[in-house]
Design a protein around this motif. Structure first.
Motif, PDB file in Angstrom:
ATOM      1  N   THR A  25     -30.532  16.173  36.826  1.00 30.03           N
ATOM      2  CA  THR A  25     -29.435  17.060  37.196  1.00 30.03           C
ATOM      3  C   THR A  25     -28.364  16.926  36.130  1.00 30.03           C
ATOM      4  O   THR A  25     -27.955  15.812  35.788  1.00 30.03           O
ATOM      5  CB  THR A  25     -28.857  16.681  38.572  1.00 30.03           C
ATOM      6  OG1 THR A  25     -29.877  16.818  39.557  1.00 30.03           O
ATOM      7  CG2 THR A  25     -27.687  17.586  38.937  1.00 30.03           C
ATOM      8  N   LYS A  26     -27.940  18.078  35.599  1.00 32.48           N
ATOM      9  CA  LYS A  26     -26.950  18.065  34.514  1.00 32.48           C
ATOM     10  C   LYS A  26     -25.554  18.328  35.076  1.00 32.48           C
ATOM     11  O   LYS A  26     -25.328  19.366  35.702  1.00 32.48           O
ATOM     12  CB  LYS A  26     -27.331  19.109  33.465  1.00 32.48           C
ATOM     13  CG  LYS A  26     -28.605  18.752  32.702  1.00 32.48           C
ATOM     14  CD  LYS A  26     -29.262  19.944  32.049  1.00 32.48           C
ATOM     15  CE  LYS A  26     -30.183  20.673  32.994  1.00 32.48           C
ATOM     16  NZ  LYS A  26     -30.966  21.736  32.359  1.00 32.48           N
ATOM     17  N   ARG A  27     -24.658  17.387  34.849  1.00 30.56           N
ATOM     18  CA  ARG A  27     -23.293  17.484  35.368  1.00 30.56           C
ATOM     19  C   ARG A  27     -22.323  17.599  34.192  1.00 30.56           C
ATOM     20  O   ARG A  27     -22.328  16.756  33.293  1.00 30.56           O
ATOM     21  CB  ARG A  27     -22.959  16.272  36.235  1.00 30.56           C
ATOM     22  CG  ARG A  27     -23.879  16.136  37.448  1.00 30.56           C
ATOM     23  CD  ARG A  27     -23.550  14.915  38.279  1.00 30.56           C
ATOM     24  NE  ARG A  27     -24.438  14.787  39.423  1.00 30.56           N
ATOM     25  CZ  ARG A  27     -24.246  15.352  40.604  1.00 30.56           C
ATOM     26  NH1 ARG A  27     -23.158  16.094  40.792  1.00 30.56           N
ATOM     27  NH2 ARG A  27     -25.095  15.188  41.594  1.00 30.56           N
ATOM     28  N   VAL A  28     -21.505  18.641  34.227  1.00 26.66           N
ATOM     29  CA  VAL A  28     -20.619  18.950  33.106  1.00 26.66           C
ATOM     30  C   VAL A  28     -19.178  18.578  33.446  1.00 26.66           C
ATOM     31  O   VAL A  28     -18.642  18.994  34.485  1.00 26.66           O
ATOM     32  CB  VAL A  28     -20.707  20.447  32.739  1.00 26.66           C
ATOM     33  CG1 VAL A  28     -19.682  20.809  31.667  1.00 26.66           C
ATOM     34  CG2 VAL A  28     -22.118  20.789  32.261  1.00 26.66           C
ATOM     35  N   TYR A  29     -18.583  17.787  32.568  1.00 29.14           N
ATOM     36  CA  TYR A  29     -17.170  17.434  32.645  1.00 29.14           C
ATOM     37  C   TYR A  29     -16.502  17.902  31.359  1.00 29.14           C
ATOM     38  O   TYR A  29     -17.175  18.301  30.405  1.00 29.14           O
ATOM     39  CB  TYR A  29     -17.005  15.920  32.797  1.00 29.14           C
ATOM     40  CG  TYR A  29     -17.605  15.363  34.074  1.00 29.14           C
ATOM     41  CD1 TYR A  29     -16.800  15.076  35.173  1.00 29.14           C
ATOM     42  CD2 TYR A  29     -18.978  15.140  34.181  1.00 29.14           C
ATOM     43  CE1 TYR A  29     -17.347  14.563  36.346  1.00 29.14           C
ATOM     44  CE2 TYR A  29     -19.537  14.634  35.348  1.00 29.14           C
ATOM     45  CZ  TYR A  29     -18.708  14.351  36.430  1.00 29.14           C
ATOM     46  OH  TYR A  29     -19.255  13.863  37.582  1.00 29.14           O
ATOM     47  N   GLU A  30     -15.192  17.854  31.320  1.00 28.40           N
ATOM     48  CA  GLU A  30     -14.490  18.363  30.140  1.00 28.40           C
ATOM     49  C   GLU A  30     -14.868  17.587  28.884  1.00 28.40           C
ATOM     50  O   GLU A  30     -15.089  18.176  27.822  1.00 28.40           O
ATOM     51  CB  GLU A  30     -12.973  18.291  30.346  1.00 28.40           C
ATOM     52  CG  GLU A  30     -12.201  18.848  29.156  1.00 28.40           C
ATOM     53  CD  GLU A  30     -10.696  18.825  29.373  1.00 28.40           C
ATOM     54  OE1 GLU A  30      -9.951  19.082  28.396  1.00 28.40           O
ATOM     55  OE2 GLU A  30     -10.253  18.556  30.507  1.00 28.40           O
ATOM     56  N   LYS A  31     -14.977  16.256  28.981  1.00 32.23           N
ATOM     57  CA  LYS A  31     -15.243  15.438  27.803  1.00 32.23           C
ATOM     58  C   LYS A  31     -16.656  14.872  27.754  1.00 32.23           C
ATOM     59  O   LYS A  31     -17.046  14.290  26.732  1.00 32.23           O
ATOM     60  CB  LYS A  31     -14.238  14.286  27.745  1.00 32.23           C
ATOM     61  CG  LYS A  31     -12.801  14.743  27.552  1.00 32.23           C
ATOM     62  CD  LYS A  31     -11.861  13.543  27.445  1.00 32.23           C
ATOM     63  CE  LYS A  31     -10.424  13.985  27.220  1.00 32.23           C
ATOM     64  NZ  LYS A  31      -9.497  12.828  27.120  1.00 32.23           N
ATOM     65  N   TYR A  32     -17.420  15.035  28.823  1.00 27.97           N
ATOM     66  CA  TYR A  32     -18.746  14.407  28.871  1.00 27.97           C
ATOM     67  C   TYR A  32     -19.776  15.330  29.529  1.00 27.97           C
ATOM     68  O   TYR A  32     -19.443  16.183  30.355  1.00 27.97           O
ATOM     69  CB  TYR A  32     -18.698  13.094  29.673  1.00 27.97           C
ATOM     70  CG  TYR A  32     -17.818  12.037  29.078  1.00 27.97           C
ATOM     71  CD1 TYR A  32     -18.293  11.170  28.084  1.00 27.97           C
ATOM     72  CD2 TYR A  32     -16.493  11.900  29.491  1.00 27.97           C
ATOM     73  CE1 TYR A  32     -17.469  10.196  27.530  1.00 27.97           C
ATOM     74  CE2 TYR A  32     -15.664  10.929  28.942  1.00 27.97           C
ATOM     75  CZ  TYR A  32     -16.159  10.088  27.957  1.00 27.97           C
ATOM     76  OH  TYR A  32     -15.349   9.128  27.412  1.00 27.97           O
ATOM     77  N   ILE A  33     -21.032  15.113  29.139  1.00 26.14           N
ATOM     78  CA  ILE A  33     -22.184  15.638  29.864  1.00 26.14           C
ATOM     79  C   ILE A  33     -22.872  14.428  30.497  1.00 26.14           C
ATOM     80  O   ILE A  33     -23.227  13.476  29.795  1.00 26.14           O
ATOM     81  CB  ILE A  33     -23.187  16.355  28.935  1.00 26.14           C
ATOM     82  CG1 ILE A  33     -22.509  17.481  28.162  1.00 26.14           C
ATOM     83  CG2 ILE A  33     -24.374  16.880  29.744  1.00 26.14           C
ATOM     84  CD1 ILE A  33     -21.962  18.592  29.025  1.00 26.14           C
ATOM     85  N   VAL A  34     -23.041  14.452  31.807  1.00 23.35           N
ATOM     86  CA  VAL A  34     -23.707  13.355  32.507  1.00 23.35           C
ATOM     87  C   VAL A  34     -25.081  13.846  32.974  1.00 23.35           C
ATOM     88  O   VAL A  34     -25.178  14.799  33.748  1.00 23.35           O
ATOM     89  CB  VAL A  34     -22.885  12.860  33.710  1.00 23.35           C
ATOM     90  CG1 VAL A  34     -23.640  11.755  34.451  1.00 23.35           C
ATOM     91  CG2 VAL A  34     -21.527  12.345  33.252  1.00 23.35           C
ATOM     92  N   LEU A  35     -26.126  13.201  32.463  1.00 30.26           N
ATOM     93  CA  LEU A  35     -27.492  13.512  32.892  1.00 30.26           C
ATOM     94  C   LEU A  35     -27.874  12.503  33.973  1.00 30.26           C
ATOM     95  O   LEU A  35     -27.969  11.302  33.708  1.00 30.26           O
ATOM     96  CB  LEU A  35     -28.453  13.421  31.709  1.00 30.26           C
ATOM     97  CG  LEU A  35     -28.123  14.324  30.511  1.00 30.26           C
ATOM     98  CD1 LEU A  35     -29.131  14.095  29.388  1.00 30.26           C
ATOM     99  CD2 LEU A  35     -28.107  15.793  30.921  1.00 30.26           C
ATOM    100  N   GLN A  36     -28.042  13.004  35.178  1.00 33.67           N
ATOM    101  CA  GLN A  36     -28.412  12.146  36.307  1.00 33.67           C
ATOM    102  C   GLN A  36     -29.927  12.223  36.503  1.00 33.67           C
ATOM    103  O   GLN A  36     -30.471  13.277  36.801  1.00 33.67           O
ATOM    104  CB  GLN A  36     -27.701  12.597  37.580  1.00 33.67           C
ATOM    105  CG  GLN A  36     -28.150  11.856  38.832  1.00 33.67           C
ATOM    106  CD  GLN A  36     -27.693  12.530  40.106  1.00 33.67           C
ATOM    107  OE1 GLN A  36     -26.733  13.291  40.114  1.00 33.67           O
ATOM    108  NE2 GLN A  36     -28.387  12.262  41.208  1.00 33.67           N
TER     109      GLN A  36
END
Length: 430
Positions: free
Chosen positions: A201-212
């Motif tokens: 699951t790809k989670r998008v934040y302003e400064k980061y991409i978090v791949l769960q």
């Protein structure tokens, strides 16, 4: 219509992408999509009236659970069949808990004043019945969603709560992420029969991409420790958060890959797009009481590529944006032609509705006024209006006109958005 022609005012700027065709036959069909060059008539008001008896029957189907008393009790106790199934009971309870929890968090004194009862189930069944036709339509369009109007909402709430709890438990290992902007659906990175099961699951934040990564392993009498996914991305440092232990008992472990995004003002650096190789890495041990004392041995497992798409960086529009074509038209004109990309092509399909579905699914944008549904099964042309927002909260609008031919479906489409990178990716997605 000449693509380079300048419009005289905002209304004239709002051009119909189903522009003039070169022969009389195509003009007749195009007239159904754009009756005039006037902007107020460019948007075709499309109502959703698709009906399919078979799908409707399946959507309305219920299952009755019957209790059969012991033979020696027949005639003494009469057990009536339930008027609802267990899935309806479970879903209505989730809705009850969710609604009252929100009230409680908002200091609403009426929270949980009324106990859960069969009235809640009946209310749920009414909503389920109302939603059945729409849900059937979505199934026909390839959405493949649940026939439960609340199931996806309840599931999202549970998943988000679990995610937030997980973040809290790993807080010391994580950078300051800030607020989540976009979240994708889970994509499988392994085949169904594989001994290791991984989805991302790809989670998008302003400064980061978090791949769960949600990970399971199916090998009996084995456990894996220090589990993480090695993503082949060299443009920046990746923070890997491991899953400590995953056993062969159906439980999942969560591992993270946290990628820092580039300069927000440089779209090429800021957006991570494309396909990336990745490997599951771990230490194998025997699943025994002495496992904590064993060193085990390192191993890895090659996963399918991770595909970062433009759809990972957009979120759905709602409210007036999707209920009013006029609002979309105003947004379209406000963006202007300087931030527009155009495309024309053909889809190797012979069904107009399937072609519409493919464009909607590939673009990731939200249909306006149900323009993703044909109101006439015999229609030869169709106008499609879509909108969504980027992770920078920039509106992205699409206008498309489709024409059914004997052997394919041709289309003309235009996308407007100030985000040049995502605008281009969107238009090339179908």
């Amino acid at each position: 219509m000449n693509e380079t022609a300048d419009s005289k005012d905002d209304d004239e700027e709002y051009v119909d992408v189903a522009a003039e065709n070169e022969d009389d036959d195509e003009e007749k069909r195009a007239e159904e999509t754009a009756d005039s060059k006037d902007d107020d008539e460019e948007y075709v008001d499309v109502a959703a009236e698709n009906e399919d008896d078979d799908e409707e029957k399946r959507a309305e189907a219920t299952y009755t659970i019957e209790y059969k008393p012991p033979k020696d009790m027949v005639g003494i106790i009469k057990i009536e069949p339930l008027e609802y199934n267990l899935a309806q009971l479970e879903s209505s309870l989730l809705v009850y808990l969710n609604d009252n929890t929100e009230k409680e968090e908002g200091d609403d004194k009426t929270a949980f004043n009324e106990a859960f009862s069969s009235l809640d189930v009946e209310k749920y069944k009414e909503e389920e019945s109302k939603a059945a036709i729409n849900i059937g339509d979505k199934s026909k369009q390839g959405g493949g969603g649940s026939q439960d109007p609340y199931a996806s909402i309840a599931q999202r709430n549970v998943q988000q709560e679990e995610w937030e709890e997980f973040l809290q438990s790993k807080k010391k290992d994580l950078p300051e992420l800030g607020d989540q902007i976009c979240v994708s659906k889970a994509d499988a990175l392994t085949e169904p029969e594989a001994e290791y099961q991984v989805e991302v699951t790809k989670r998008v934040y302003e400064k980061y991409i978090v791949l769960q990564f949600n990970i399971q392993q199916t090998i009996p009498q084995q456990l894996i420790t220090d589990v993480y996914v090695d993503v082949d991305y060299d443009d920046t440092t990746i923070i890997n958060v491991t899953s400590p232990v995953i056993k062969c008992n159906g439980d999942s472990g969560i591992a993270l890959s946290i990628i820092e995004r580039g300069d927000i003002d440089d779209e090429e650096e800021y957006y991570i797009l494309g396909k990336y190789d990745c490997q599951l890495k771990f230490i194998i041990k025997d699943d025994t009481e002495e496992a904590q004392y064993e060193e085990g041995y390192e191993d890895d497992y090659t996963l399918n590529e991770i595909n970062m798409r433009h759809t990972d960086y957009i979120f759905a529009a709602k409210g007036d944006d999707v209920e009013s074509t006029k609002v979309l038209k105003d947004t379209w004109n406000a963006i202007g032609r300087d931030d527009e990309n155009r495309k024309k092509g053909a889809l190797n399909l012979k069904d107009l509705q399937k072609a519409v579905n493919e464009i909607v699914q590939s673009s990731g944008l939200t249909p306006v006024e149900d323009s993703d549904k044909l109101d006439d099964d015999q229609a030869q042309t169709h106008a499609l209006n879509l909108i969504a927002y980027t992770d920078k909260k920039e509106p992205m609008c699409m206008r498309a006109a489709l024409i059914l031919n004997e052997d394919n479906i041709t289309y003309k489409a235009a996308v407007r958005c100030t985000n040049e990178t995502l605008r281009g990716e969107c238009l090339q997605s179908f």
